[in-house]
Design a protein around this motif. Structure first.
Motif, mmCIF file in Angstrom:
data_model
loop_
_atom_site.group_PDB
_atom_site.id
_atom_site.type_symbol
_atom_site.label_atom_id
_atom_site.label_comp_id
_atom_site.label_asym_id
_atom_site.label_seq_id
_atom_site.Cartn_x
_atom_site.Cartn_y
_atom_site.Cartn_z
ATOM 1 N N ASP A 141 0.743 -1.413 0.046
ATOM 2 C CA ASP A 141 -0.057 0.058 -0.017
ATOM 3 C C ASP A 141 0.833 1.114 0.112
ATOM 4 O O ASP A 141 1.099 1.792 0.978
ATOM 5 C CB ASP A 141 -1.139 0.027 1.242
ATOM 6 N N ALA A 144 0.282 4.765 1.617
ATOM 7 C CA ALA A 144 0.462 4.892 3.027
ATOM 8 C C ALA A 144 1.937 5.589 3.529
ATOM 9 O O ALA A 144 2.259 5.760 4.550
ATOM 10 C CB ALA A 144 0.193 3.532 3.834
ATOM 11 N N SER A 146 5.285 7.309 4.130
ATOM 12 C CA SER A 146 5.270 8.670 4.823
ATOM 13 C C SER A 146 6.822 9.334 5.010
ATOM 14 O O SER A 146 6.730 10.291 5.390
ATOM 15 C CB SER A 146 5.244 8.159 6.450
ATOM 16 N N ARG A 179 6.998 11.763 -0.044
ATOM 17 C CA ARG A 179 5.610 12.785 -0.008
ATOM 18 C C ARG A 179 6.215 14.191 -0.007
ATOM 19 O O ARG A 179 6.970 14.567 0.763
ATOM 20 C CB ARG A 179 4.789 12.660 0.988
ATOM 21 N N VAL A 183 -0.943 15.353 3.225
ATOM 22 C CA VAL A 183 -1.840 14.337 2.990
ATOM 23 C C VAL A 183 -3.290 14.794 2.904
ATOM 24 O O VAL A 183 -3.737 15.746 3.663
ATOM 25 C CB VAL A 183 -1.492 13.303 4.173
ATOM 26 N N ASP A 184 -3.954 14.068 1.839
ATOM 27 C CA ASP A 184 -5.322 14.322 1.507
ATOM 28 C C ASP A 184 -5.948 13.059 1.608
ATOM 29 O O ASP A 184 -5.848 12.121 0.555
ATOM 30 C CB ASP A 184 -5.350 15.127 0.152
ATOM 31 N N PRO A 185 -6.829 12.960 2.622
ATOM 32 C CA PRO A 185 -7.510 11.568 2.954
ATOM 33 C C PRO A 185 -8.309 11.309 1.483
ATOM 34 O O PRO A 185 -8.744 10.264 1.429
ATOM 35 C CB PRO A 185 -8.387 11.729 3.985
ATOM 36 N N GLN A 186 -8.844 12.328 0.875
ATOM 37 C CA GLN A 186 -9.692 12.160 -0.332
ATOM 38 C C GLN A 186 -9.123 11.850 -1.607
ATOM 39 O O GLN A 186 -9.485 11.251 -2.499
ATOM 40 C CB GLN A 186 -10.775 13.373 -0.413
ATOM 41 N N ARG A 187 -7.806 12.046 -1.454
ATOM 42 C CA ARG A 187 -6.912 11.858 -2.740
ATOM 43 C C ARG A 187 -5.577 11.430 -2.130
ATOM 44 O O ARG A 187 -4.558 12.040 -2.156
ATOM 45 C CB ARG A 187 -6.760 13.155 -3.473
ATOM 46 N N ARG A 188 -5.542 9.835 -1.820
ATOM 47 C CA ARG A 188 -4.236 9.536 -1.103
ATOM 48 C C ARG A 188 -3.403 9.368 -1.932
ATOM 49 O O ARG A 188 -2.092 9.226 -1.425
ATOM 50 C CB ARG A 188 -5.017 7.955 -0.657
ATOM 51 N N HIS A 189 -3.363 9.268 -3.472
ATOM 52 C CA HIS A 189 -2.267 9.145 -4.408
ATOM 53 C C HIS A 189 -1.609 10.621 -4.699
ATOM 54 O O HIS A 189 -0.650 10.363 -5.450
ATOM 55 C CB HIS A 189 -2.911 8.282 -5.425
#
Length: 386
Positions: A141, A144, A146, A179, A183-189
């Motif tokens: 994944d 995820a 960091s 990264r 971080v954008d939880p709606q656009r994880r990629h």
């Protein structure tokens, strides 16, 4: 030959000529330098001298244009070279990642300076690279991940840890996914970028991950505010996920996902062929084994043809990797069963040694390049099922 079936093969006259010339090179090189075929050679058999000789003979950088020192040929030409090297069990690990993944990435996204500096060395078999993707809390994944790069004057400060980084202790550079945006939880990629980081960069620590067999191929790599200048950015800032996805098509679809165990399988079939009283069960098992190899090879060739046509066969590559690595794992135990039938012929010891290596490496097959569970999710999304 039926035209549809012909597209699933790699037997055009030009490819056959290339195949024959590479086989002749491999026979001569093995006789002169004494390397021995091994299982999973693209991970485990690092030989910088062999990589340089292969490059000098014109068998590396097949898809790199001539102006960058390559051969300027197609993905099918590269496929044939890859296939022959794997079947021979040749010591290819040193140049493997640079030729397979880094070179296509540079051609697609790299700056002209990066291409001029790195591609000729890759084609010559003298540039060794590793890939920094997986992390302790982010294996398959990757969204995820960091590890982060923070903008600073003239470049970036890179911090984080990568694991399972094959060959990092011997490579010249690591292509790191980090990264660069929040971080954008709606656009994880979103918000990822790639950097070409020299392994000798201050603040970089490479620690070995040693297998139970004592082999050292994998590493944990830590970056502690490592400064990398703007020239190390591969492609565009923020476009890292798109770039990595394309890169994984090259990693997942090749014949190395089918032929890592080829040296033990071919040696075993030769051994069984010399057995006078091979029973019907064993003969049928050999036939089933070969049928599966042939069908998987046709799938892999179809992806190579898609890449040669400029397509991005992400789903197809994931499918090849899933089916191929499962076959590789199953083939090890099948080979062990068949080996028990070869009781009356000499030459058992080398086959037994290859079988032992295959058993040690077998658990890795379905993990590297993305676990099978993640790959099935990729396929499902591509089919509109998720």
């Amino acid at each position: 030959m039926n035209a549809d079936f012909a597209t699933l093969c790699a037997n055009e006259p030009e490819l056959a000529t290339l195949r024959a010339s590479l086989r002749a090179f491999l026979f001569a090189d093995r006789d002169e330098f004494g390397w021995q075929p091994t299982v999973d050679a693209w991970l485990s058999s690092w030989d910088e001298g062999f990589s340089a000789r292969l490059g000098d003979a014109g068998f590396l950088g097949m898809t790199i244009p001539g102006e960058y020192g390559g051969q300027g040929r197609s993905h099918l030409h590269r496929y044939v070279v890859t296939e022959e090297l794997l079947v021979a069990g040749a010591p290819v690990a040193a140049h493997w990642i640079a030729d397979r993944q880094v070179a296509p990435g540079l051609l697609a996204y790299g700056s002209e300076e990066q291409r001029q500096r790195l591609l000729p060395r890759i084609a010559a078999g003298r540039c060794f690279s590793s890939i920094g993707m997986s992390e302790p809390q982010a294996g398959s994944d990757l969204a995820a991940s960091s590890a982060k790069a923070t903008k600073t004057a003239g470049g970036w400060l890179l911090s984080g840890t990568k694991v399972w980084t094959s060959g990092a202790h011997l490579a010249h550079q690591i292509v790191v996914l980090a990264r660069t945006g929040p971080v954008d939880p709606q656009r994880r990629h979103a918000g990822f970028s790639q950097f070409i980081v020299p392994t000798h960069s201050p603040g970089t620590t490479i620690s070995p991950i040693v297998m139970m067999s004592g082999e050292h191929h994998f590493n944990e790599v830590s970056f502690d505010e490592v400064f990398v200048d703007d020239a190390t950015v591969l492609g565009e800032i923020g476009a890292g996920w798109h770039q990595v996805t394309a890169e994984l098509s090259f990693e997942r679809s090749g014949p190395e996902r089918i032929l890592s165990t080829a040296p033990v399988l071919t040696a075993l079939v030769r051994l069984l062929a010399a057995q006078d009283d091979l029973d019907d069960h064993a003969a049928a098992a050999v036939g089933d084994l070969l049928a599966r190899v042939i069908s998987l090879r046709q799938l892999s060739v179809s992806v190579a043809r898609a890449l040669a046509a400029g397509q991005a066969p992400v789903n197809e590559a994931a499918l090849v990797k899933d089916l191929g690595t499962r076959f590789e794992q199953e083939s090890v135990e099948l080979a062990a069963d068949l080996f028990s039938y070869a009781t009356q012929v000499p030459g058992r010891e080398p086959v037994a040694a290859l079988l032992d290596i295959a058993r040690l490496h077998s658990p890795l097959f379905t993990l590297r390049g993305g676990t099978n569970e993640v790959l099935r999710g990729v396929v499902a999304r591509g089919m509109g099922l998720r």
